[in-house]
Design a protein around this motif. Structure first.
Motif, short mmCIF file in Angstrom:
data_model
loop_
_atom_site.label_atom_id
_atom_site.label_comp_id
_atom_site.label_asym_id
_atom_site.label_seq_id
_atom_site.Cartn_x
_atom_site.Cartn_y
_atom_site.Cartn_z
N ALA A 172 0.83 -1.21 0.00
CA ALA A 172 0.00 0.00 0.00
C ALA A 172 0.85 1.25 0.00
CB ALA A 172 -0.94 0.00 1.20
N GLY A 173 2.06 1.17 0.59
CA GLY A 173 2.94 2.33 0.67
C GLY A 173 2.78 3.06 1.98
N GLU A 219 2.16 6.20 2.61
CA GLU A 219 1.20 7.29 2.67
C GLU A 219 -0.23 6.80 2.85
OE1 GLU A 219 2.11 10.37 2.89
OE2 GLU A 219 4.21 9.84 2.61
N ALA A 220 -0.52 5.58 2.46
CA ALA A 220 -1.90 5.07 2.53
C ALA A 220 -2.34 4.86 3.97
CB ALA A 220 -2.00 3.75 1.77
N THR A 221 -3.61 5.10 4.23
CA THR A 221 -4.20 4.82 5.53
C THR A 221 -4.68 3.37 5.55
OG1 THR A 221 -4.93 7.11 5.84
CG2 THR A 221 -6.05 5.42 7.13
N LEU A 222 -4.31 2.62 6.57
CA LEU A 222 -4.74 1.23 6.72
C LEU A 222 -5.52 1.09 8.02
CD1 LEU A 222 -1.60 -0.81 5.57
CD2 LEU A 222 -3.67 -0.28 4.27
N ILE A 229 -11.62 6.15 1.10
CA ILE A 229 -11.31 4.88 1.74
C ILE A 229 -12.15 3.81 1.09
CG2 ILE A 229 -11.28 3.60 3.92
CD1 ILE A 229 -9.44 5.97 3.99
N VAL A 230 -11.56 2.65 0.79
CA VAL A 230 -12.32 1.55 0.22
C VAL A 230 -12.22 0.33 1.13
CG1 VAL A 230 -11.99 2.37 -2.14
CG2 VAL A 230 -10.39 0.69 -1.19
N SER A 231 -13.21 -0.54 1.04
CA SER A 231 -13.22 -1.77 1.84
C SER A 231 -14.00 -2.83 1.06
CB SER A 231 -13.87 -1.52 3.20
OG SER A 231 -15.17 -0.95 3.05
N GLY A 232 -14.05 -4.04 1.61
CA GLY A 232 -14.76 -5.12 0.96
C GLY A 232 -13.86 -6.23 0.48
N ASP A 233 -13.45 -7.12 1.41
CA ASP A 233 -12.63 -8.30 1.09
C ASP A 233 -11.36 -7.94 0.33
OD1 ASP A 233 -14.30 -10.03 2.40
OD2 ASP A 233 -15.47 -10.54 0.62
N ILE A 234 -10.67 -6.93 0.79
CA ILE A 234 -9.43 -6.49 0.15
C ILE A 234 -8.24 -7.23 0.75
CG2 ILE A 234 -7.88 -4.50 -0.11
CD1 ILE A 234 -10.39 -2.78 -0.32
N ASP A 235 -7.28 -7.59 -0.09
CA ASP A 235 -6.04 -8.19 0.39
C ASP A 235 -4.86 -7.57 -0.36
OD1 ASP A 235 -6.15 -9.31 -2.13
OD2 ASP A 235 -6.40 -11.37 -1.44
N GLU A 236 -3.67 -8.13 -0.16
CA GLU A 236 -2.46 -7.58 -0.77
C GLU A 236 -2.54 -7.58 -2.30
OE1 GLU A 236 -0.90 -10.51 2.42
OE2 GLU A 236 -2.83 -10.02 1.50
N THR A 237 -3.03 -8.68 -2.86
CA THR A 237 -3.10 -8.80 -4.31
C THR A 237 -4.03 -7.75 -4.91
OG1 THR A 237 -2.68 -11.18 -4.15
CG2 THR A 237 -3.58 -10.37 -6.22
N GLU A 238 -5.15 -7.52 -4.25
CA GLU A 238 -6.11 -6.53 -4.74
C GLU A 238 -5.54 -5.12 -4.68
OE1 GLU A 238 -9.91 -5.04 -6.14
OE2 GLU A 238 -8.59 -6.75 -6.46
N ILE A 239 -4.80 -4.81 -3.63
CA ILE A 239 -4.18 -3.48 -3.55
C ILE A 239 -3.18 -3.29 -4.68
CG2 ILE A 239 -2.64 -2.03 -2.17
CD1 ILE A 239 -4.00 -3.05 0.32
N VAL A 240 -2.39 -4.31 -4.95
CA VAL A 240 -1.43 -4.23 -6.05
C VAL A 240 -2.18 -3.97 -7.36
CG1 VAL A 240 0.22 -5.55 -7.42
CG2 VAL A 240 0.33 -5.64 -4.93
N ARG A 241 -3.27 -4.68 -7.59
CA ARG A 241 -4.04 -4.52 -8.82
C ARG A 241 -4.64 -3.12 -8.92
NH1 ARG A 241 -8.85 -4.36 -10.97
NH2 ARG A 241 -9.91 -4.33 -8.96
N LEU A 242 -5.23 -2.65 -7.84
CA LEU A 242 -5.86 -1.33 -7.84
C LEU A 242 -4.84 -0.23 -8.12
CD1 LEU A 242 -8.27 -1.76 -4.79
CD2 LEU A 242 -8.97 -1.40 -7.16
#
Length: 469
Positions: free
Chosen positions: A177-178, A180-183, A312-325
């Protein structure tokens, strides 16, 4: 059996009222010593019957292999493990309940006396929380009388396995995510138990997350909880007050720094209505959240409508999805992550005897061979990057330019270090991940760092194996 207050064995421990604590104290006033697999107690009784219960034993806790798709683990859960050992004892009520099962009818009387007077008196060597480790490297070693070291197995595995899993996933999420991103940790409703949700929140924060929505965990850790709203508020107030717009206005009135959930009905329409209010100066928005739909496309549309409002986004997000987004140019400032953070392939940590009364021992079962003897992991860096790890015996000389991972944290039952803050754990986790080679940090096809076995350890393993045959 339900665990009950255990004032009998804790009354001399000078317990303080619950207050913010970096340790996330969970066992206060409770008898958790019976939170063990039955075989821990039956083996302890057998040791007493054979007169070997006080023999010095060493057990090491490690993962034989990493979960699929992981290039490393982030050690976590030590603080709660040490808290448990510090309060290790059995209540009179607990022992009576154990006797009433009838299972221990043939156990020697000395077994009950031993439990009644129980305290942990051993040593603990451990890898500091937030440290990256690999397969077969001990996260922790217990050196204690055999009966004590045996009884603490289950609780230690439960604590370290789960928190290590969540901390590792949190570190991976932060890495992709980097900075700067909020987690935000949203996993309480998906964690495996109420207590598990508290540990998950702690591990996520220590692993690099900014905040948790779990109010109890946040307050116990001295943090501020963070969250948004549910669709129920939008639906309820829309129905009662006439529109989604009125629902947003009502929530914003009481929580002007809150984040609005805008995907209950029509995400784009909601963003358009909010944009009019923002542009007219009627309101200032701290953020909006999207929980469904095509997050990539919706985030771009919302960013155009609300250019200065964090998304902010949510909904079954994981590492792979963040990379894709990120690769597809999604306009996202932060992620709320729950299910994929607090569940998943487990860390299959095991707890194995490696030495008894000075005699090195090993397991030789098919696909479950262990290395004998008390060990140390030595890590070598080149230009700040991990080059290799060597697993060797504690009696071996330190390899050149290497650093030991295991540290003595408890001596004869007494803790040697103060609990560390979340800030310290976050920092160590970040530094550990950054120090790993890129191929180890790869999300899709990670390659774990090389762990070599020292010549002396190889030789000892051969000798013990030959002796066992």
């Amino acid at each position: 059996m339900t665990t009950s207050p255990n004032w009998e064995c804790l009354q001399d421990r000078h317990l303080q009222p619950i207050a913010p604590s970096q340790e996330l104290t969970l066992t206060e006033g409770q008898d958790y010593s019976l939170l063990t697999d039955l075989y821990g107690l039956t083996m302890a009784a057998s040791y007493v019957g054979e007169g070997v219960e006080q023999k010095q034993a060493s057990f090491e806790l490690f993962a034989r292999k990493l979960p699929e798709g992981f290039g490393y683990l982030i050690a976590m859960g030590l603080a709660q493990a040490l808290e448990y050992l510090d309060k290790f004892c059995f209540s009179a009520a607990g022992l009576e309940a154990l006797k009433a099962t009838g299972i221990f009818a043939h156990a020697p009387d000395k077994f009950w006396l031993l439990l009644a007077q129980a305290r942990f008196t051993g040593d603990v060597w451990a890898v500091p929380e937030g440290t990256a480790v690999f397969a077969n490297e001990p996260l922790l070693r217990i050196e204690a009388p055999l009966w004590q070291a045996q009884l603490v197995e289950t609780y230690l595995l439960n604590t370290l396995n789960y928190q290590t899993l969540v901390a590792t996933k949190a570190a991976r999420l932060r890495d992709v995510a980097g900075v700067e991103a909020t987690l935000l940790e949203f996993g309480t409703r998906r964690a495996f138990s109420p207590q598990g949700s508290l540990w998950a929140a702690r591990a996520a924060l220590a692993g690099g997350f900014d905040a948790t929505s779990n109010v109890l965990a946040a307050l116990k850790l001295g943090q501020k909880p963070s969250g948004t709203m549910a669709h129920a508020l939008v639906m309820a107030l829309s129905a009662l007050e006439g529109s989604e717009e009125r629902a947003f206005s009502a929530f914003h009135r009481y929580f002007p720094t809150g984040t609005l959930l805008i995907d209950t009905f029509d995400t784009v329409a909601a963003a358009e209505k909010l944009a009019k209010k923002v542009n007219s100066g009627e309101i200032e928005l701290a953020g909006v959240r999207i929980d469904s739909g095509n997050l990539e496309e919706l985030s771009k549309v919302v960013r155009n409508l609300l250019p200065n409002v964090p998304i902010i986004v949510s909904g079954d997000i994981d590492e792979t999805e963040i990379v894709r987004l990120k690769a597809n140019g999604a306009c996202i400032d932060g992620y709320g992550i729950g299910t994929k953070l607090v569940t998943g392939a487990p860390v299959n940590g095991v707890y194995k005897l490696v030495e008894i009364d000075g005699i090195p021992v090993m397991k030789a079962s098919s696909n479950k061979v262990t290395y004998p003897g008390r060990k140390q992991t030595w890590r070598t860096f080149v230009d700040g990057v991990v080059q290799s790890d060597q697993l060797g015996l504690i009696t071996e000389a330190k390899p050149p330019d290497s650093q030991p991972l295991l540290q003595l944290v408890v001596k004869q039952g007494q803790r040697l270090q103060l609990p560390e803050s979340l800030t310290q754990l976050r920092s160590r986790t970040r530094d550990s991940v950054v120090s790993l080679p890129p191929e180890c940090r790869n999300i899709n096809t990670p390659v774990s760092c090389e762990v070599t076995i020292s010549p002396d350890l190889k030789k000892l393993a051969q000798e013990v194996s030959k002796k066992n045959r």
